[in-house]
Design a protein around this motif. Structure first.
Motif, PDB file in Angstrom:
ATOM      1  N   ALA A   1     -10.621  -3.072   1.661  1.00 41.94           N
ATOM      2  CA  ALA A   1     -10.963  -4.186   0.773  1.00 41.94           C
ATOM      3  C   ALA A   1      -9.851  -5.232   0.756  1.00 41.94           C
ATOM      4  O   ALA A   1     -10.132  -6.441   0.802  1.00 41.94           O
ATOM      5  CB  ALA A   1     -11.235  -3.671  -0.638  1.00 41.94           C
ATOM      6  N   ALA A   2      -8.598  -4.799   0.705  1.00 46.18           N
ATOM      7  CA  ALA A   2      -7.477  -5.748   0.690  1.00 46.18           C
ATOM      8  C   ALA A   2      -7.406  -6.543   1.996  1.00 46.18           C
ATOM      9  O   ALA A   2      -7.194  -7.767   1.988  1.00 46.18           O
ATOM     10  CB  ALA A   2      -6.170  -5.008   0.446  1.00 46.18           C
TER      11      ALA A   2
ATOM     12  N   THR B   1     -10.823   6.906  -1.535  1.00 46.24           N
ATOM     13  CA  THR B   1     -10.515   5.681  -2.278  1.00 46.24           C
ATOM     14  C   THR B   1      -9.349   4.882  -1.710  1.00 46.24           C
ATOM     15  O   THR B   1      -9.446   3.658  -1.597  1.00 46.24           O
ATOM     16  CB  THR B   1     -10.265   6.013  -3.764  1.00 46.24           C
ATOM     17  N   PRO B   2      -8.221   5.504  -1.317  1.00 45.89           N
ATOM     18  CA  PRO B   2      -7.129   4.690  -0.769  1.00 45.89           C
ATOM     19  C   PRO B   2      -7.515   3.960   0.527  1.00 45.89           C
ATOM     20  O   PRO B   2      -7.075   2.834   0.762  1.00 45.89           O
ATOM     21  CB  PRO B   2      -6.007   5.702  -0.520  1.00 45.89           C
TER      22      PRO B   2
ATOM     23  N   THR C   1       0.860  -1.185   0.000  1.00 48.56           N
ATOM     24  CA  THR C   1       0.000   0.000   0.000  1.00 48.56           C
ATOM     25  C   THR C   1       0.897   1.236   0.000  1.00 48.56           C
ATOM     26  O   THR C   1       1.676   1.448   0.928  1.00 48.56           O
ATOM     27  CB  THR C   1      -0.919   0.012   1.242  1.00 48.56           C
TER      28      THR C   1
ATOM     29  N   ALA D   1      -9.685   1.022  -0.512  1.00 51.26           N
ATOM     30  CA  ALA D   1      -8.862  -0.040  -1.108  1.00 51.26           C
ATOM     31  C   ALA D   1      -8.113  -0.822  -0.018  1.00 51.26           C
ATOM     32  O   ALA D   1      -8.002  -2.050  -0.104  1.00 51.26           O
ATOM     33  CB  ALA D   1      -7.881   0.561  -2.105  1.00 51.26           C
TER      34      ALA D   1
END
Length: 179
Positions: free
Chosen positions: A105-106, A98-99, A72, A102
């Motif tokens: 989600a990861a 968004t980051p 990341t 993400a």
């Protein structure tokens, strides 16, 4: 490692720029959750919570988190817009979000047994909690209190595995984003 008490772990991105405000609110509501750990940052954007209990925090689990944190890229974000969830939680919305989405989600993909917020909410909205609506607290009053610190220009550089337990909040491990 954590005790076998009533605590829980959280993967979170610390936001030191808002620490004075969030720490003051934590002191106001419940001093049992004020951490004596100098690495602990009360102001944070949650990446995944609740996370695993003490028995599941194995070396392979920690290695999987390290891999996600390492891939990341650190990122800049700002906090300026105050909003309120339907459940009354007053928060700041990071831009861009968004980051954070993400990263969540990861982590959720790697740990499917840990849905964000135990699956209680449909869409996960990255946020920094400020307060909760009550007879004395409104979105407007919270905005007025935090406004001198806004906009907060921030950089996500670290992912913390935090342990929350009355009288024993602390950082268990931290990883630098990007390795």
């Amino acid at each position: 490692m954590p005790s076998n008490g009533a605590g829980h772990s959280v993967l979170q991105v610390p936001v030191p720029e808002l620490e004075p405000f969030v720490l003051a609110r934590t002191r106001h509501y419940d001093t049992d959750y004020v951490s004596a750990d100098p690495a602990f940052v009360h102001a944070h954007v949650t990446a995944l919570a609740p996370f695993l209990g003490a028995p599941q925090l194995t070396p392979s689990t920690l290695a999987a988190i390290a891999e996600i944190a390492g891939t990341t890229t650190p990122f800049d974000f700002s906090l300026e817009r105050v909003d309120t969830f339907p459940n009354g939680i007053i928060h700041l919305l990071p831009e861009p979000s968004t980051p954070f989405a993400a990263l969540t989600a990861a982590l959720w993909h790697a740990f499917p047994q840990c849905p964000p917020y135990a699956g209680r909410f449909g869409d996960v909205v990255p946020h920094l909690t400020l307060d909760a609506v009550s007879g004395d607290v409104t979105q407007r009053s919270t905005h007025d209190l935090v406004a001198p610190q806004l906009p907060a220009r921030c950089r996500a550089e670290r992912l913390d595995l935090a342990w929350y337990e009355p009288g024993s909040c602390r950082i268990l491990q931290s990883w630098r984003l990007g390795g």
